[in-house]
Design an enzyme around this catalytic site. Structure first.
Site, short mmCIF file in Angstrom:
data_model
loop_
_atom_site.label_atom_id
_atom_site.label_comp_id
_atom_site.label_asym_id
_atom_site.label_seq_id
_atom_site.Cartn_x
_atom_site.Cartn_y
_atom_site.Cartn_z
N ALA A 169 0.86 -1.14 -0.02
CA ALA A 169 0.15 -0.01 -0.17
C ALA A 169 1.04 0.94 -0.06
N VAL A 194 2.89 4.16 -2.75
CA VAL A 194 2.33 5.06 -3.66
C VAL A 194 1.79 4.58 -5.04
N GLU A 222 -1.00 -4.94 2.79
CA GLU A 222 0.39 -4.18 3.24
C GLU A 222 0.95 -5.05 4.13
N VAL A 280 2.32 -12.20 3.47
CA VAL A 280 1.94 -12.71 2.33
C VAL A 280 3.00 -13.92 2.36
N GLY A 332 7.93 -1.79 -3.97
CA GLY A 332 9.44 -0.86 -3.93
C GLY A 332 10.00 -1.11 -5.40
N ASP A 390 17.11 7.44 -9.78
CA ASP A 390 16.65 6.25 -9.18
C ASP A 390 17.76 5.27 -8.85
N ALA A 429 10.85 11.63 -10.06
CA ALA A 429 11.15 12.18 -11.26
C ALA A 429 11.95 13.57 -10.96
N HIS A 434 -9.27 34.94 -3.63
CA HIS A 434 -10.31 34.35 -3.17
C HIS A 434 -11.39 34.13 -4.37
P1 FAD Z 1 14.44 6.05 -15.38
O1 FAD Z 1 13.06 7.09 -15.76
O2 FAD Z 1 14.23 4.65 -14.95
O3 FAD Z 1 15.15 6.07 -16.83
C1 FAD Z 1 16.12 5.27 -16.88
C2 FAD Z 1 16.32 4.88 -18.61
O4 FAD Z 1 17.65 4.53 -18.78
C3 FAD Z 1 15.54 3.94 -19.04
O5 FAD Z 1 14.73 4.64 -20.25
C4 FAD Z 1 16.07 2.71 -19.43
O6 FAD Z 1 15.75 2.14 -20.58
C5 FAD Z 1 17.43 3.45 -19.68
N1 FAD Z 1 18.56 2.63 -19.40
C6 FAD Z 1 18.94 1.68 -18.37
N2 FAD Z 1 20.14 1.07 -18.56
C7 FAD Z 1 20.43 1.60 -19.74
C8 FAD Z 1 21.66 1.25 -20.51
N3 FAD Z 1 22.71 0.30 -19.95
N4 FAD Z 1 21.97 1.72 -21.72
C9 FAD Z 1 20.85 2.56 -22.34
N5 FAD Z 1 19.95 2.84 -21.55
C10 FAD Z 1 19.79 2.46 -20.32
N6 FAD Z 1 7.75 9.74 -9.75
C11 FAD Z 1 7.28 11.17 -9.53
O7 FAD Z 1 8.18 12.10 -9.18
N7 FAD Z 1 6.11 11.52 -9.83
C12 FAD Z 1 5.10 10.80 -10.21
O8 FAD Z 1 3.88 10.95 -10.22
C13 FAD Z 1 5.48 9.22 -10.33
N8 FAD Z 1 4.83 8.21 -10.91
C14 FAD Z 1 5.48 7.01 -10.85
C15 FAD Z 1 4.34 5.86 -11.16
C16 FAD Z 1 4.93 4.72 -11.39
C17 FAD Z 1 3.85 3.69 -11.82
C18 FAD Z 1 6.43 4.31 -11.33
C19 FAD Z 1 6.79 3.17 -11.50
C20 FAD Z 1 7.08 5.35 -11.04
C21 FAD Z 1 6.67 6.62 -10.64
N9 FAD Z 1 7.40 7.53 -10.28
C22 FAD Z 1 7.03 9.10 -10.02
C23 FAD Z 1 8.88 7.42 -10.27
C24 FAD Z 1 9.60 7.97 -11.62
O9 FAD Z 1 9.26 7.13 -12.76
C25 FAD Z 1 11.23 7.98 -11.31
O10 FAD Z 1 11.63 8.41 -10.35
C26 FAD Z 1 11.96 8.35 -12.61
O11 FAD Z 1 11.52 7.89 -13.65
C27 FAD Z 1 13.58 8.29 -12.30
O12 FAD Z 1 14.06 8.70 -13.41
P2 FAD Z 1 15.67 8.11 -13.82
O13 FAD Z 1 15.90 9.19 -15.05
O14 FAD Z 1 16.64 8.12 -12.63
O15 FAD Z 1 15.37 6.73 -14.35
P1 NAI Z 2 6.56 2.07 -2.05
O1 NAI Z 2 8.04 1.88 -1.27
O2 NAI Z 2 6.08 3.57 -2.30
O3 NAI Z 2 5.73 1.40 -1.14
C1 NAI Z 2 5.90 -0.13 -1.04
C2 NAI Z 2 4.85 -0.59 -0.03
O4 NAI Z 2 5.17 -2.12 -0.03
C3 NAI Z 2 5.31 -0.28 1.42
O5 NAI Z 2 4.50 0.13 2.04
C4 NAI Z 2 5.91 -1.65 2.03
O6 NAI Z 2 5.63 -1.68 3.24
C5 NAI Z 2 5.12 -2.61 1.15
N1 NAI Z 2 5.67 -4.06 1.28
C6 NAI Z 2 7.04 -4.39 0.87
N2 NAI Z 2 7.30 -5.57 0.76
C7 NAI Z 2 6.06 -6.15 1.05
C8 NAI Z 2 5.75 -7.39 1.26
N3 NAI Z 2 6.54 -8.30 1.23
N4 NAI Z 2 4.42 -7.79 1.59
C9 NAI Z 2 3.45 -6.70 1.66
N5 NAI Z 2 3.90 -5.60 1.83
C10 NAI Z 2 5.04 -5.06 1.31
O7 NAI Z 2 6.90 1.47 -3.24
P2 NAI Z 2 6.02 1.48 -4.70
O8 NAI Z 2 4.55 1.67 -4.50
O9 NAI Z 2 6.38 0.04 -5.65
O10 NAI Z 2 6.51 2.70 -5.72
C11 NAI Z 2 8.01 2.68 -5.86
C12 NAI Z 2 8.51 3.90 -5.96
O11 NAI Z 2 8.12 4.46 -7.10
C13 NAI Z 2 7.92 5.09 -4.94
O12 NAI Z 2 8.39 4.76 -3.77
C14 NAI Z 2 8.13 6.21 -5.57
O13 NAI Z 2 9.52 6.68 -5.23
C15 NAI Z 2 7.91 5.95 -7.03
N6 NAI Z 2 6.47 6.40 -7.21
C16 NAI Z 2 6.28 7.82 -6.98
C17 NAI Z 2 5.05 8.09 -7.48
C18 NAI Z 2 4.54 9.55 -7.13
O14 NAI Z 2 5.29 10.31 -6.93
N7 NAI Z 2 3.19 9.90 -7.37
C19 NAI Z 2 3.88 7.50 -8.04
C20 NAI Z 2 4.42 5.93 -7.86
C21 NAI Z 2 5.54 5.66 -7.68
#
Ligand code: FAD
Ligand code: NAI
Length: 477
Positions: A193, A195, A215, A249, A283, A324, A332, A456
């Protein structure tokens, strides 16, 4: 293989950390290349990383579509608007989401051109050399060899799988599969549970799925201010999002009839959850697959993240890493800030990222947003603080919108009144949080916000009122 191509800066990864670093480096006058391996459905380049392809952007597209549906289904009637024969076309929703993603991919390719950045579509890996220590090989449609004075690694992260339960993206879904479910599942399970669990759980619940989130931790959203998390949980419960805390789980079985998840409840009872689809959102793990880090001795920590110092320098000379794939929140905008800072450091400037003012937003309904420290963190640190809250219930714009869930909360130093944290749950707080970020960046006091004129009727008045509440002088509550 063609001759080695020379660049000042090569960025590996075209996600928000990488492509932004490349643009900033180009703005600073460097000869820049960016290598990204992401492929679109046709095998072509799709820069933008996780964020653009399977993260921030597509999830927000589906959150928007599903919110429209929920509004039409449940809330339009309150405004005197009757909707008859309301239907939903999931394939159209997914197609719209794909269009939004493609617009972003194309936008980044355009920005590369505009900034004269050479783009390589393929996987980059380090190759050890005697002369320079390392070079890069790019495996794409053609094999390229490139060298650079500086390398910025921005290879992102991948979804973490449960041990023994790999993603098949059919029944057991990562964030990737969760964004491609072709029809609304009758029953959807999520593990985690966090993000993603809350955002993706919300999408499919709004569209009609019966959603259960399991969770592991006993507390809901432990990183969020407790009062805010409690308020959010109340709202999710009311919406019918079932969240079970403190579960363990066990075995997961997947077959043609769906997925069964054995688990033990917080009270120690054995249970089985049967669902059509299961999203595992527990995660993410830093991604260095294919980088060949070990060949050149690039140091990783026990989590697999590239080890960097405060300036994002790795243990190798002139090799930097951002986003990341390094320590810190996986967001991001954090990746982007690091990308900009590294490009500026390469240019001899003083790039800076303030980790204390990185905002977080969870795009559920109500939205949850915060910056700075939580009340529980301040208590644990023994810091003397004052708190002020203001409910959206007492905000005229929220009443007009028809969404009065939640509140704004300020935490300020007991003596100096400096803002230490701002926490919000409610309508459009993803936008409201920026004011708090600016205020904290400029080391403002709660009184500073309380004395600023806010339009407002606007939701932002709740921010001003919460700042006033720190000094116990709210005007509308
Ligand atoms: P990435 O975006 O993962 O980009 C890495 C890139 O490197 C990829 O295109 C990959 O293909 C490429 N790559 C990897 N290895 C190689 C290689 N050897 N050669 C060439 N290319 C390579 N964050 C927010 O701030 N707001 C949000 O609303 C949000 N929503 C999210 C929703 C979901 C479902 C998920 C999964 C994540 C979300 N995040 C959000 C997190 C966000 O997506 C990441 O924090 C962000 O993308 C990290 O950016 P990055 O540039 O570090 O890596
Ligand atoms: P998360 O770290 O946000 O949440 C993972 C959850 O899974 C935690 O609550 C943890 O306690 C639980 N968990 C871990 N192992 C478990 C297990 N074995 N059984 C049951 N529960 C377990 O990770 P999530 O949702 O996968 O997202 C990854 C990351 O992507 C976020 O931490 C965030 O950095 C980024 N993200 C950001 C968003 C945003 O900015 N709006 C949206 C989505 C993702």
């Amino acid at each position: 293989m063609a001759d080695t191509k020379q660049f000042d800066v090569v960025v590996i990864g075209g996600g928000p950390g990488g492509y932004i670093a490349a643009i900033r480096a180009a703005q600073l006058g460097f000869n820049v290349a960016c290598v990204d391996e992401w492929k679109n459905a046709k095998g072509g380049p799709a820069p933008g990383g996780t964020c653009t392809n399977v993260g921030c952007i597509p999830s927000k597209a589906l959150l928007q579509s599903s919110e429209h549906y929920e509004q039409a289904h449940h809330h339009f009637a309150d405004h005197g608007i009757q909707v008859e024969g309301l239907t939903m076309d999931v394939s159209k929703m997914l197609a719209r989401k794909d269009t939004v993603v493609k617009q972003n991919n194309d936008g980044i390719l355009y920005l590369f051109k505009k900034n004269k950045i050479t783009f390589f579509h393929g996987r980059a890996s380090f190759v050890k050399t005697d002369a320079t220590g390392y070079e890069l090989k790019v495996a794409g449609a053609a094999e390229e060899s490139i060298s650079a004075k500086h390398v910025i690694v921005a290879t992102g992260s991948n979804a973490r799988a449960l041990p023994g339960t790999p993603f098949d993206e059919e029944n057991i879904l990562s964030n990737d599969g969760a964004l491609r479910v072709g029809a609304v599942p009758k029953k959807l399970g999520l593990i985690g549970a966090g993000v993603i669990g809350l955002e993706m759980g919300s999408v499919w619940r709004r569209l009609g799925a019966e959603v259960t989130v399991l969770e592991g931790l006993p507390t809901f959203l432990g990183a969020v201010d407790e009062q805010i998390a409690k308020e959010a949980k109340k709202a999710f419960d009311k919406q019918g999002l079932k969240i079970e805390l403190g579960v363990k789980v066990g075995e997961i079985k997947s077959g043609k009839d769906g997925v069964s998840i054995a688990y033990t409840t917080a009270k120690g009872e054995a249970q089985t959850l049967s669902v059509d689809k299961l999203i595992v959102s527990i995660g993410r793990v830093p991604n260095t697959i294919g980088l060949n880090a070990e060949a050149v001795g690039l140091k990783l920590d026990e989590r697999g993240a590239i080890v960097v110092d405060d300036d994002c320098k790795t243990n190798l000379p002139n090799v930097w890493a951002v986003g990341d794939v390094v320590r810190g929140p996986m967001l991001a905008h954090k990746a982007e800030e690091e990308g900009v800072a590294v490009a500026e450091r390469i240019a001899g400037q003083h790039g800076h990222v303030n980790f204390n003012t990185v905002p977080w937003v969870i795009y559920t309904s109500p939205e949850i947003a915060w910056v700075g420290q939580t009340e529980q963190q301040l208590k644990a640190a023994g810091r003397a603080y004052k708190a002020g809250t203001f409910p959206f219930l007492a905000n005229g714009r929220a009443r007009a919108l028809g969404d009065t869930t939640g509140m704004v909360k300020f935490l300020a130093d007991a003596t100096t009144d400096e803002i230490l944290g701002v926490h919000m749950v409610g309508p459009q707080v993803s936008e409201l949080i920026s004011e708090a970020v600016v205020a904290m960046e400029f080391k403002a006091s709660a009184e500073d916000i309380a004395r600023i004129c806010h339009a407002h009727p606007s939701l932002s008045e709740a921010t001003k009122e919460a700042a006033l509440a720190v000094d116990k002088r709210t005007l509308n509550f």
